[in-house]
Structures are given as C-alpha cells and as structure tokens.
Design an enzyme around this catalytic site. Structure first.
Site, PDB file in Angstrom:
ATOM      1  N   GLU A  56       0.854  -1.187   0.000  1.00 14.65           N
ATOM      2  CA  GLU A  56       0.000   0.000   0.000  1.00 14.65           C
ATOM      3  C   GLU A  56       0.887   1.233   0.000  1.00 14.65           C
ATOM      4  OE1 GLU A  56      -2.850   0.376   3.198  1.00 14.65           O
ATOM      5  OE2 GLU A  56      -3.603   2.236   2.338  1.00 14.65           O
ATOM      6  N   CYS A 255      -6.580   1.700   2.745  1.00 10.55           N
ATOM      7  CA  CYS A 255      -7.298   2.978   2.767  1.00 10.55           C
ATOM      8  C   CYS A 255      -6.917   3.838   1.567  1.00 10.55           C
ATOM      9  CB  CYS A 255      -6.999   3.715   4.062  1.00 10.55           C
ATOM     10  SG  CYS A 255      -7.449   2.765   5.506  1.00 10.55           S
ATOM     11  N   GLU A 374     -12.339  -2.480   3.584  1.00 10.52           N
ATOM     12  CA  GLU A 374     -12.888  -1.977   4.849  1.00 10.52           C
ATOM     13  C   GLU A 374     -14.085  -1.056   4.609  1.00 10.52           C
ATOM     14  OE1 GLU A 374      -9.765  -0.360   7.344  1.00 10.52           O
ATOM     15  OE2 GLU A 374      -8.852  -2.343   7.584  1.00 10.52           O
TER      16      GLU A 374
HETATM   17  O1  AHR Z   1      -2.464  -1.496   6.568  1.00 10.33           O
HETATM   18  C1  AHR Z   1      -2.760  -0.214   7.002  1.00 10.33           C
HETATM   19  C2  AHR Z   1      -4.226   0.126   6.905  1.00 10.33           C
HETATM   20  O2  AHR Z   1      -4.943  -0.644   7.810  1.00 10.33           O
HETATM   21  C3  AHR Z   1      -4.903  -0.149   5.608  1.00 10.33           C
HETATM   22  O3  AHR Z   1      -4.828   0.909   4.754  1.00 10.33           O
HETATM   23  C4  AHR Z   1      -6.336  -0.371   5.970  1.00 10.33           C
HETATM   24  O4  AHR Z   1      -6.975  -1.242   5.087  1.00 10.33           O
HETATM   25  C5  AHR Z   1      -6.263  -0.836   7.390  1.00 10.33           C
HETATM   26  O5  AHR Z   1      -7.094  -0.161   8.229  1.00 10.33           O
END
Ligand code: AHR
Length: 823
Positions: A56, A255, A374
């Site tokens: 990410e 996120c 999420e």
């Molecule tokens: O891994 C960090 C964050 O944790 C990610 O962006 C989210 O999906 C989760 O809340």
C-alpha cells in the site's frame, strides 16, 4: 538466514542435561511435552497461494520508497502555495526568484509548474533551484543517473541550463552537464549523469546560464532500477520483497484505495498509467502527496517480477467516510472491469492494447479482485451491500472465473459475511500478540458453508510490540498455526503494512523499514518468510499434551479520559485502591499533571481539564490506578460536538478498556475493549446520550475482571471479562508431497525452554537427518535496526538423530520449523 550447524537431537542424556540446566536457570517447565503428529491422517489441503504480501502507498512505501524516483515533488503539485522540497540557491551575486505558476502549463494534468526568474547573473554567479529528494538524494560513485525534465524559456534567454548532482552544501559537484536548446515551447530534455562520489545526502540543482525566465516541470531523476525497467523500482527493496517468497501481491491498498473524504483523491487506476507527465498524483490520507508514478502497470509488473500473483483491490464507490451517489457507482464498476481488461485482456482489446503499448503484451494473469477495502463498516454496510451486488454481477458477467473478495465489517472480532456470493471474505486483524494467542482457534468453528477467508491484513499491533519486535512475530506465528489448521476455511493471508520510510510514521509497525539507502526487516519479516518457504500442500493434525494455561483477567493500569468528535471538560479524577491508597487529580494548578496524551487539544482552564478539538479518539492517561481492585470516579461535562465521554481504565501495554458514554453519535453507551488497532464492544449496550453543558458523575468499579459502571449513581454497566485461555506452545504440521517431508512448526510463547518429545504416528521410516530453522532472541522485545539489521533472524541447522519419536527442546520465545523426511 544465519549459517548452518549440525545439532544432534537424540541422546536422552543431552535432553536431561538441557532439562537440568533449565531447572538450574530457574525455568519451570522441565516435563517433556508430547507433540503427537498424525502423519497418516491428512487434514485440509493447503492453498499454494496461502501466504502473500500487501503493498500500500503508506508511509512513503511507494514514492520515496519502492518507486525509484529521486526528486521529491517533481511536478510541483505537492502544495498549491509553495514549491516544497525545492529551494532557490543564489551565489556569486546572482539574484532572482522562483514561484509556482498555473498558466501556460505543460498539459491538462499538470496544474502548476516552477517559474524561475533570473534577474541578475554576473560572471561567476549562479542562480539554481535545488531538490533535496526524499530526505536526501543518495548517489554512488560510478553510478549513472537518468535525469529528464520539461522546460521552456522566455525569448532572449540563452536556452541553456546546467544540471548537477552536488552535496548538500553545494561545494562538491558529483556530476554536471549543460543542456542547450530550450525554446519558448515546452519540450522534454534528458541526460545521463555519472556520479564521481558517494553521498547519501546529495541534491539535484538546475541553473539557467543566462538571465530571463525558465519554466520547469516533471523534473525526474532515476538511479538504475530493478531489472533496469524505465520508471522502475528500487532494486534492494524489490529484492527484499522477492526474498520473502510471496505467492500473491495484494495492492494498491488499503485505505489508499478508498481515499479519505474526497473520491477524487481515491486511487483511480486509469489515471496511473502511461507517460509520467500524464499521471495525476493524489493527496492521500496518509498525509502526503504522491506522484502517481508507481501506478497500476508498475504494480502488476512488480508482482510478476517477484513471482507473486496480482490481487487488485478496486474502489467500490466509497471513500473512508462516504459513498458516492447511486448514479456514480457504475463509473467505479467500469473501472474495475477496465482494470481486469488491462491486466488480462488480449492485445486486440482496448486496455490490453494499452498494456502492450506500455511494454507488456503478455497478460498479467490476474485471477482475484477485491471489491473495496474496509467499506462494510456498520455505518456504510447497507451501501456496501448494494454496491457489492452490482460489482459482483458485472464482473462475473464478463469474467466468470474471476475470484471476488468481499469486504466485511472489520471492526469486530467476528466479521460477518453479508450472505452474497463471493469466493473470499476479507478479514483484517491488527491485534496484540496476546489476542492472537487466545484466538488461535478463531477459524476452528468457521462455517465451511461460508466463503473462504482472505486475511488480507494481519499483524501484531500494540504497545508491547515496539517498532516490530520478536514478541509481535511470535503473536502472528501462533495465530498462523491456526490458519494452517483451518486451511479449508482460510485461503490466503498477508501481513500489513509492508514498507515504511523511517522519516515518516503514520502507522506502526511495518514489516520493512528503510531510508534512502538502507533497509532492514523486522522479526515479522523473517517469520513470514519462514512460513512462506515452509508450507506444505496438506495440513497434518498434531496435538500437544499439557498445553493449556488459563489466566484470570486483571485490569491494573492507567486511567484516563478521552473524546470522540466531542469537546468536553473533566474534573475531580480519583482512584481509590483496595488498600485505601488514593490518587486524585483536581487540576487546581495549571501545570501538567503528568498525563500521556494521544490526540486532541487538552488544557487546564479554570480548574478543569478541557479537550477542545473535534478529533476522533483522543485520550489522556494518568498513572492513577493501583492494583487490580479500584474505584475510579470523576466528573464530566460535554461542551460541544457529536458524542459524549470516553472513560479509560486498565491501560497497559496490552491494551485498555473504555466506557464509551454517548457513543455512536450520542445514541448509546457501551464498554469497549481496545486491543491493538481495534475497539470491540463488550458487555451490554445502554441506550441514551449525553446532554451538553451539564456535569455528570461517573464511577467505574474494577475488581479483577469484574467491571461496574455508574452514570449519575445509576448502574449502567456490569461486565465480567472472561478468563484468557492460551497455550504455551502452538503447533502446525504440514506435509510436502513433492519433497516427502513433514514440516512441523512450533511456536514457544513462553520464556521457558520447552523440552518435548515429538512422536510421528503413521510413518514407517524417518530420515535421521533433518533441518531446524529457528527464529529467536534473548529477549522478546528485541528488534532489528539499521545498526543491527540481523539481530533477530532465523538460524538454519542440520539436526540428526531423528526417528519416529525424538526429543526436541524449543528455545524460549521462539518459532521453530522442523523439516523431516518421513515415509
Ligand atoms: O495497513 C494499514 C491500513 O490498515 C490499511 O490501509 C487499511 O486497510 C487498514 O485499516
């Protein structure tokens, strides 16, 4: 891994010596435990892609990290007000200005460029703009760097600009070239610079050779990249990822996919491909602006390069705080479909052709797509269910074999499938190691009629794991033995998050830490690597004798107060222990009463303790409580905002409890257990909210694990925390049909040596020699660092003397993998 030794496990004498020395050293457990493996009773098949990684864009994991670009704010888009990370450097009597300009731009994607006005340039003088990179530009002697930029100049300007790599003081130049031929029209220029020295804190400078105006945009500097790919990645970081041995790569978030509030700032793959000057960056919820340089194509390419199957997370028409209007959902469905076509489509298709034009005619073979991340939180569950149904139908209509991952409410210990068809449901667990120990059985009772679980975010997270220590890895390992045991219910799992530039910290811990020239893995890196490299194809049942420990709860720890999108005042905090020892805080002096604050704006005004921000989840803690029996009283008044009070108690490195009075937009009150990154409601819910501008009397009585909560003298909460059941050892056994080996994973969660007797039932012959891979360290709090990157790493040893039954002693705080050839 550390080097190999040969260790004999056999002589009973050796075992008793270990047992005796353990006894002398004060270790308590000297009775050998029986680890019984039923090798002839194979359990569930283990999915070959069980373990993977999750990339990410978070904490400069991509920009300033994997993405090898060295110029920070190359397109001047980071801040509308100023050219951050750029400075103007006049010398030798030169003068001029630099500013951002929004007219006469390179293309419609660029919203700003850099304007340099050189007013005065005496002979020997120089006016340069310099970029400091991502906390310094690292250059290495003899290495060639590729610089490119777009520029135009005012009529009459010399049309030349000198570019150089230099040290931070500007008095040492490592490489320089003068580029000629600038005109009043935008044009791309490129040049190779070979560094004559090594410096981890160098900078890039561009200095016009004459007076006049020069406009610059998309100034880019690349070192050699992984496999020399253009617009490529940092080789050492890619190598770290490859070395873990991941079977899949989930990307690009998290996120990051959702965006915070504004759907325009959510990842849109179509804007992330093609020439870098046409890519839109994003202002991401992790607190920085991205270039968009590490786009969809680069991530697919990275998956291929590290031998991992790509798993794309598509935005489902929701941000982290809202859903798009119904008539915009189709736009995001189309985006998911076009992403699949880009990854897999024939080169005759629209997006397959674009992939080919971008240098990859062959398909990337993407088989899995996640619909959102999420997004199925209670407040948007209904929207999510609606969106998911549309996505599912549309994707399956065009790509029937595409496997679809459904988001489920992750803010609970028991995430629930929404009943709609899915190949996987997406579980996320950021919890303390202790939670992982006591929830090892999480999937034992998972309904096999429900979609399989994709644990796409899983990591130890609590104050007890520091910046990623051995204890955190042990927590994950213990839980992962439960995943393997339930391999028919759990199909895929990955740690999260993956990478953090040490100069930024929005999330902790991350698996790999780096700066601009160094990198190391936390113990979890090595743990996941051990599991990935030692997964068989079938689970084999194993049991351990005498292996249950029940712990009575204790809520000893700090007390405190907090708020959630609410302004409030607190006063007269008092804790009376069972021994009568009393602690009070009346905020009579304006001085800091020694509180620990996380979030919010706290101050002492007129003898009360005020929180005046509208932040969510603020907390202020005090060293008030003593022992595990105490009464905590205080007064509270809401002065503004959405909710009521957060009353904290039992705060320790393992987590805390809080009484959320007037939570859920001031509709009800509940006790909540805070573990790692999560808050879970426990006990009963009491309806009702909190009135503003009225003092409330609050009392919390704690007796061991029993909690009573009184609001204005009325009993609202009566909850008993259940005892924790854990196991000193966690075991998982697999069979690797290809190699004919049994793979025994044993996690020792205790500080004791565990002398065990391993019994392999159902095998006729066992090769006397095997391998033991052990991750351990003297202290569970041990971490790796730049200075000691290999302090907590596995050792691999040859073990001899194996048979259908053999003694083995597991070191304190360890994860052991035994590979044994058995027929
Ligand atoms: O891994 C960090 C964050 O944790 C990610 O962006 C989210 O999906 C989760 O809340």
């Amino acid at each position: 891994m550390k080097s190999k030794k040969t260790i004999s496990v056999v002589p009973p004498l050796a075992l008793s010596i270990i047992a005796l020395s353990a006894q002398r050293a004060g270790y308590c457990d000297v009775t050998p435990q029986q680890i019984i493996v039923q090798a002839d009773q194979p359990g569930p098949r283990i999915d070959p892609r069980l373990y993977g990684i999750f990339f990410e864009e978070l904490d400069f994991a991509g920009d300033g990290g994997l993405y090898a670009e060295l110029v920070n704010n190359r397109s001047f888009e980071n801040d509308p007000g100023q050219a951050v990370n750029w400075s103007l450097l006049p010398s030798g009597g030169a003068s001029g200005r630099m500013s951002l300009e929004s007219a006469g731009l390179l293309n419609p994607t660029q919203t700003r460029c850099l304007r340099m006005d050189v007013d005065r340039l005496p002979s020997g003088g120089r006016l340069a703009v310099a970029n400091e990179g991502y906390w310094g530009i690292p250059v290495t002697q003899g290495t060639q760097y590729s610089l490119s930029f777009f520029a135009r100049c005012s009529p009459g300007q010399t049309g030349a600009i000198t570019v150089s790599l230099q040290n931070a003081a500007g008095d040492t130049v490592y490489a320089t070239q003068t580029i000629q031929g600038m005109t009043p029209q935008w044009k791309r220029y490129s040049v190779k610079l070979t560094a004559s020295g090594t410096d981890t804190d160098a900078r890039l400078a561009l200095a016009p050779t004459g007076t006049g105006t020069v406009w610059l945009d998309v100034v880019s500097l690349f070192p050699p990249t992984y496999q020399n790919r253009p617009n490529g990645l940092r080789p050492d970081l890619v190598q770290m990822l490859k070395d873990i041995g991941p079977h899949f790569l989930r990307f690009p978030g998290g996120c990051y996919v959702q965006g915070n509030r504004d759907i325009d700032q959510a990842f849109d793959w179509e804007k992330s491909i093609g020439p870098i000057e046409d890519r839109e960056g994003l202002s991401i919820m992790w607190g920085y602006h991205t270039t968009g340089g590490m786009g969809f194509h680069e991530m697919l390419q990275m998956a291929e390069d590290i031998g991992a199957e790509p798993v794309y997370v598509a935005n489902c028409g929701q941000t982290m705080t809202a859903s798009v209007p119904d008539d915009q959902v189709q736009h995001w469905v189309e985006r998911a479909l076009s992403a699949i076509e880009y990854a897999n489509g024939p080169t005759t298709s629209k997006w397959g052709a674009r992939r080919a034009a971008n240098g990859h005619p062959k398909p990337f073979h993407m088989r899995i797509i996640s619909v959102g991340n999420e997004d199925a939180v209670p407040e948007r569950q209904a929207d999510y269910n609606k969106h998911y149904a549309i996505f599912y139908k549309a994707i399956k209509a065009v790509y029937p074999s595409m496997e679809i991952v459904q988001s489920v409410n992750h803010v609970t210990d028991a995430p629930m499938w929404n009943g709609q068809p899915a190949e996987y449901v997406d579980h996320h667990f950021y919890r303390s190691p202790e939670w992982f120990f006591s929830h090892n059985d999480k999937y034992d009772s998972y309904s096999r009629k429900e979609p399989r679980v994709f644990l796409s975010e899983l990591a130890s997270l609590s104050a007890s794991v520091g910046e990623g220590n051995l204890w955190g890895a042990i927590g994950e390992a213990a839980f992962m033995t439960g995943l393997e045991r339930n391999a028919d219910a759990v199909g895929m799992a990955t740690y999260a998050p993956l990478l953090r530039n040490v100069h930024w910290r929005n999330w902790n811990p991350n698996m790999i830490l780096f700066d601009n020239h160094r990198v190391y893995g936390i113990p979890s890196y090595y743990l996941w690597q051990m599991f990935m490299h030692n997964t068989g194809d079938r689970y084999v049942p194993a049991t351990v004798s005498d292996n249950t420990v029940t712990t009575s709860p204790t809520l000893a720890g700090k007390v405190g107060v907090g708020t959630w999108a609410t302004q409030a005042e607190y006063d007269d905090l008092r804790v009376v222990g069972a021994d009568g020892k009393t602690w009070t805080e009346g905020f009579s002096s304006a001085s800091d009463p020694g509180r620990v604050v996380s979030g919010g704006q706290w101050s002492i005004v007129d003898g009360t303790y005020r929180q005046t921000s509208m932040e969510q989840n603020t907390a202020s803690l005090f060293d008030g409580a003593s022992g595990s029996q105490y009464t905590y009283t205080l007064r509270a008044r809401k002065t503004g905002g959405d909710e009521g009070f957060l009353i904290l108690f039992g705060d320790s490195i393992h987590g805390r409890y809080l009484w959320n009075i007037g939570g859920w937009r001031n509709s009800r009150s509940s006790l909540m257990q805070v573990d790692g990154g999560n808050m879970v409601e426990v006990g009963k819910t009491a309806p009702g909210g909190i009135e503003s501008n009225r003092w409330y009397e609050i009392k919390v009585v704690v007796d061991g694990g029993h909690i009573l909560g009184y609001l204005d003298g009325i009993l609202q909460q009566d909850y008993t925390v259940p005892p924790t059941i854990s196991h000193p050892l966690f075991v998982a056994t697999n069979r690797d049909t290809k190699t004919g080996e049994l793979i025994l994973k044993v996690v020792n969660t205790t500080g004791d040596l565990h002398a065990s007797n391993v019994v392999l039932n159902g095998v006729r012959t066992v090769a006397p020699t095997g391998t033991a891979i052990v991750l351990t360290s003297p202290r569970p709090t041990d971490e790796n660092s730049f200075e000691e990157p290999r302090k907590v790493i596995p050792t691999t040893n040859v073990i001899t003397g194996l048979n259908t039954s053999f003694p083995y002693t597991f070191p304190p705080y360890s994860v052991t993998v035994l590979r044994i050839k058995a027929k």
